[in-house]
Scaffold this motif. Structure first.
Motif, mmCIF file in Angstrom:
data_model
loop_
_atom_site.group_PDB
_atom_site.id
_atom_site.type_symbol
_atom_site.label_atom_id
_atom_site.label_comp_id
_atom_site.label_asym_id
_atom_site.label_seq_id
_atom_site.Cartn_x
_atom_site.Cartn_y
_atom_site.Cartn_z
ATOM 1 N N ARG A 1 -5.193 4.227 9.151
ATOM 2 C CA ARG A 1 -4.728 2.865 8.851
ATOM 3 C C ARG A 1 -3.291 2.660 9.295
ATOM 4 N NH1 ARG A 1 -6.452 -0.974 4.018
ATOM 5 N NH2 ARG A 1 -5.048 -2.720 4.421
ATOM 6 N N PHE B 1 -2.587 7.473 4.099
ATOM 7 C CA PHE B 1 -2.925 6.263 3.359
ATOM 8 C C PHE B 1 -3.584 6.674 2.048
ATOM 9 C CE2 PHE B 1 -6.174 2.868 2.538
ATOM 10 C CZ PHE B 1 -5.270 1.879 2.162
ATOM 11 N N TYR C 1 0.836 -1.199 0.000
ATOM 12 C CA TYR C 1 0.000 0.000 0.000
ATOM 13 C C TYR C 1 0.871 1.249 0.000
ATOM 14 C CZ TYR C 1 -3.441 -3.444 1.453
ATOM 15 O OH TYR C 1 -4.250 -4.548 1.520
ATOM 16 N N VAL D 1 1.959 4.866 0.849
ATOM 17 C CA VAL D 1 1.747 5.836 1.924
ATOM 18 C C VAL D 1 2.692 7.014 1.720
ATOM 19 C CG1 VAL D 1 0.989 4.100 3.589
ATOM 20 C CG2 VAL D 1 3.406 4.781 3.523
#
Length: 655
Positions: free
Chosen positions: A499, A505, A471, A473
């Motif tokens: 998160r 995020f 993910y 970031v």
């Protein structure tokens, strides 16, 4: 299973292991605005000093006391500073040697055109700013804008910014209901619209939609209407509420002092839709946003004094705000606007415009590029595109084959390509090549912009190694970052900052390769879980488009009792290619070969078109609705709603 996972990972890596690199030419590097890698080191060593240097390039009525005040997740940039965005974008240029330089070149769909110099733009903005004030609009009042791509649109935005009234642009393709919802959330005092707009020779009835939206918008006091189409728009004017733009400005003064704004005062609201819940009013403020958009525009697009720069986006989206209006005009750049579609009156319209105006920099969407690929090389080949010296992409990850086509047939293998990643929320480009420094790889957005700290994390919040997916970031604040969701600070914290505490995020999947280059994989809700393996829709789409018969593809995950999700692909073939069952099997095998057996689509559906918004984004959400047999969500933003009906009929026939 472990061995199978390893093989799958290896094949996924192979797809993104793009070995073709394209370094900038020595000639381009020598003249580039960013020509020394030290810019990265300087920004990393002291980001606040870097951004302070960029802020010094714009004019301030009062200098800031502090560059950054960061109380996670709340940021204030250039604390205590006073400035005005329109003064920086218009007035300071009109007062100097750029007064007679073209600020905005506008091309209408029917072929009419208009050029506004910085001096002319200043007069038009001042007249409209005074008109707004005559209607009681004051600093802090919200103004809704629902228009086509006409010169009055940026004039309206700049007039609002001049008097300190935050604007809220609603894309002209949105429905009346969507407009009403956004007006009410912002509690807008005035609505600015057009009688209609042109789209492929047809009239878009903006005023009619606006009238429908205004049933149930008690905050709206006045409606200002631009006369664009005329009788064919069939626009009804409501006495006491509606006013024609040209009547309003006819006797207005062309002198207007710029309102001194605090760096943290709101510049605009822009609503972005999630998959569920009401639209989010993204709040952008004055000082940091202008610094961020001006700096990124200068370095990424390498703008020179005499360049003609064309961002093909609609101002209804953040790309148009940042890179048609505010960033380019802050830099004194000539910014081109086009009202219509790329295929009207024929499929060479973009290239005809680029030829006509000698465009030097072109910034467009991968979806558009893939459409151009499908139409064939003969269209751009008809026009002289030798003025182009830099190309850009925005909106979604670009597959390598589209990148190569863009390079060969539009850039003629001499223009650097800047593939940019950013969001409505970020306000400015965040991951991007610097064209004089970066050796690009087709399909990769390459590196974070100087001063931006990005990384890829796994589910546990740990940094992933090269090639592993995770993910995206952002670890540190940046000047053009949005400050909150209008009226809903709790949602701001919950959705973007909870998160991974301490980090933003982004909601996008990404990988980083051995060279530290970022490969964006699309929204995390576009990552499929097939038999326990995470497969990006983008990776499967890239494999499909790699096949010589495929022009465009959209992939979604469909609920499957055994696998969790099965892969369904919607494919548009290149013209002249017959859609056969044999080709379906060939494409499935092609994906399996490129990625692995787990990525082999269960279903492939051929379609002459894919469902797209009027800004050319594929509506994968509607494809998921079709695949799951759900009631279709909002289809009002589709360019051609009949596409969805055809696909649903085909899908149900298969079932």
């Amino acid at each position: 299973m472990a061995d199978g996972a390893a093989v799958q990972q290896e094949r996924l890596d192979a797809l993104l292991d793009e070995r073709r690199t394209f370094p900038p030419s020595e000639e381009f590097r020598r003249q580039a605005n960013a020509a020394d890698h030290a810019i990265y080191q300087r920004a990393a060593a002291d980001p606040e000093a870097f951004w302070a240097d960029e802020a010094a390039r714009i004019d301030w009525f009062k200098p800031w006391d502090k560059v950054l005040e960061w109380n996670f997740p709340w940021a204030k940039w250039f604390v205590g500073g006073k400035l005005n965005v329109t003064y920086n974008c218009v007035d300071r240029h009109a007062a100097g040697p750029r007064r007679n330089k073209a600020a905005i070149i506008w091309e209408g769909e029917p072929g009419d055109s208009r050029v506004l110099t910085f001096g002319m733009l200043q007069r038009e903005v001042n007249r409209f700013a005074n008109a707004l004030k005559s209607l009681g609009v004051r600093k802090g009042d919200r103004v809704a804008v629902y228009m086509g791509m006409v010169p009055e649109l940026p004039i309206a935005l700049l007039a609002c910014a001049k008097i300190g009234a935050p604007h809220s642009v609603v894309f002209g393709g949105f429905s009346a209901e969507s407009l009403r919802e956004r007006i009410n959330d912002a509690q807008a005092k005035v609505l600015i619209t057009c009688d209609g707009a042109w789209r492929r020779g047809h009239v878009v009835h903006l005023k009619h939609n606006a009238d429908e939206a205004l049933h149930g918008t008690p905050s709206i006091e006045k409606v200002i209407v631009v006369h664009r189409v005329g009788e064919r728009a069939e626009a009804a004017m409501h006495e006491g509420r509606d006013l024609w733009w040209h009547h309003l400005v006819e006797h207005a003064s062309d002198k207007c002092e710029a309102e001194p704004m605090d760096a943290e005062d709101i510049l605009y609201l822009l609503y972005t839709s999630g998959t569920t819940g009401k639209p989010k009013g993204i709040v952008h403020t004055t000082g940091g946003y202008l610094v961020g958009t001006a700096a990124t525009h200068r370095y990424i697009f390498d703008v020179k004094e005499n360049d003609v720069y064309w961002c093909t986006a609609d101002i209804g989206w953040v790309t148009g705000h940042s890179y048609i209006v505010y960033g380019p005009l802050a830099n004194g750049t000539t910014s081109l606007m086009y009202e219509g579609s790329p295929d009207y009156p024929d499929r060479g319209r973009f290239w005809q415009i680029a030829h006509k105006y000698g465009v030097n920099i072109l910034y467009t969407a991968p979806t558009a590029i893939r459409t151009f690929m499908r139409w064939g090389t003969e269209w751009p080949a008809k026009y002289d595109l030798s003025s182009l010296r830099l190309l850009g992409t925005v909106g979604e990850p670009i597959n390598p084959e589209a990148w190569i086509w863009y390079n060969q047939h539009i850039g003629r293998e001499r223009c650097p390509i800047v593939d940019t990643w950013w969001q409505t929320e970020t306000g400015m480009c965040m991951i991007t090549p610097l064209p004089g420094l970066t050796a690009t790889k087709p399909g990769s957005a390459t590196r974070p912009f100087p001063g931006i700290d990005a990384e890829v994390l796994d589910e546990k919040g740990e940094r992933v190694g090269p090639g592993a997916g995770g993910y995206l970031v952002l670890n540190k604040p940046w000047p053009a970052m949005f400050r909150t969701i209008y009226g809903d600070p709790e949602r701001y914290v919950r959705q973007y900052w909870s998160r991974y505490p301490g980090r933003y995020f982004a909601g996008d999947g990404a990988k980083v390769d051995d060279d530290g280059y970022f490969w964006l994989l699309g929204r995390v809700d576009d990552v499929m879980n097939v038999s326990g393996h995470r497969i990006s829709t983008y990776e499967v789409e890239s494999a499909l488009v790699d096949h010589p018969s495929v022009a465009e593809a959209a992939v979604i995950g469909k609920t499957h009792d055994v696998k969790g999700q099965a892969i369904s692909a919607f494919v548009t073939l290149k013209e002249g290619t017959p859609a056969t069952d044999h080709l379906k099997e060939e494409l499935k095998q092609h994906v399996a070969h490129k990625i692995g057996a787990l990525a082999r689509p269960d279903d492939i559906f051929f379609s002459a078109e894919l469902p797209k918004t009027r800004s050319a984004k594929i509506m994968r959400r509607l494809l998921r609705d079709i695949a799951e047999g759900r009631v279709l969500g909002d289809t009002t933003t589709l360019a051609d709603p009949a596409v969805v009906a055809s696909l649903r009929q085909q899908y149900e026939a298969k079932e």
